[in-house]
Design a protein around this motif. Structure first.
Motif, mmCIF file in Angstrom:
data_model
loop_
_atom_site.group_PDB
_atom_site.id
_atom_site.type_symbol
_atom_site.label_atom_id
_atom_site.label_comp_id
_atom_site.label_asym_id
_atom_site.label_seq_id
_atom_site.Cartn_x
_atom_site.Cartn_y
_atom_site.Cartn_z
ATOM 1 N N UNK A 42 -6.140 -3.812 -3.479
ATOM 2 C CA UNK A 42 -5.718 -5.073 -2.876
ATOM 3 C C UNK A 42 -6.980 -5.776 -2.402
ATOM 4 N N UNK A 43 -7.102 -7.042 -2.713
ATOM 5 C CA UNK A 43 -8.262 -7.828 -2.300
ATOM 6 C C UNK A 43 -7.817 -8.884 -1.313
ATOM 7 N N UNK A 44 -8.497 -8.958 -0.172
ATOM 8 C CA UNK A 44 -8.224 -9.991 0.825
ATOM 9 C C UNK A 44 -9.253 -11.096 0.655
ATOM 10 N N UNK A 45 -8.797 -12.274 0.294
ATOM 11 C CA UNK A 45 -9.682 -13.413 0.079
ATOM 12 C C UNK A 45 -9.288 -14.556 0.999
ATOM 13 N N UNK A 46 -10.248 -15.129 1.681
ATOM 14 C CA UNK A 46 -10.028 -16.296 2.538
ATOM 15 C C UNK A 46 -11.383 -16.782 3.035
ATOM 16 N N UNK A 47 -11.360 -17.890 3.735
ATOM 17 C CA UNK A 47 -12.582 -18.435 4.326
ATOM 18 C C UNK A 47 -13.147 -17.451 5.343
ATOM 19 N N UNK B 234 0.817 -1.216 0.000
ATOM 20 C CA UNK B 234 0.000 0.000 0.000
ATOM 21 C C UNK B 234 0.847 1.261 0.000
ATOM 22 N N UNK B 235 1.803 1.338 0.911
ATOM 23 C CA UNK B 235 2.595 2.565 1.060
ATOM 24 C C UNK B 235 3.832 2.543 0.166
ATOM 25 N N UNK B 236 4.583 1.455 0.205
ATOM 26 C CA UNK B 236 5.830 1.374 -0.552
ATOM 27 C C UNK B 236 5.617 1.240 -2.046
ATOM 28 N N UNK B 237 4.797 0.278 -2.444
ATOM 29 C CA UNK B 237 4.573 0.015 -3.866
ATOM 30 C C UNK B 237 3.422 0.825 -4.439
ATOM 31 N N UNK B 238 2.668 1.520 -3.573
ATOM 32 C CA UNK B 238 1.545 2.358 -3.975
ATOM 33 C C UNK B 238 0.482 1.598 -4.777
ATOM 34 N N UNK B 239 0.186 0.373 -4.332
ATOM 35 C CA UNK B 239 -0.866 -0.425 -4.977
ATOM 36 C C UNK B 239 -2.197 0.295 -4.824
ATOM 37 N N UNK B 240 -2.985 0.288 -5.868
ATOM 38 C CA UNK B 240 -4.255 1.000 -5.851
ATOM 39 C C UNK B 240 -5.418 0.113 -5.435
#
Length: 60
Positions: free
Chosen positions: A28-33, A20-26
């Motif tokens: 991100x999806x959190x997927x899990x049970x 989020x901060x370093x790579x500046x991803x716009x």
């Protein structure tokens, strides 16, 4: 939300913070049970990185 039982996720917290901060991803999806702590992890990441942003919008 009670975050007092957040432990053992420091690797995930640091990875998400880097994205989020370093790579500046716009996006991100959190997927899990269900029940595995995705929401708690997302809240903790937002709290951990709140100084890097002017605004944080939360949508569930």
């Amino acid at each position: 939300m009670n975050l007092s039982r957040f432990y053992g996720r420091s690797t995930e917290l640091e990875t998400l913070s880097q994205w989020i901060v370093g790579d500046r991803a716009r996006l991100i999806t959190l997927l899990a049970m269900g029940g595995i702590g995705k929401t708690v992890l997302a809240v903790k990441v937002a709290e951990h990185n709140q100084d890097a942003f002017e605004y944080i919008f939360w949508r569930q």
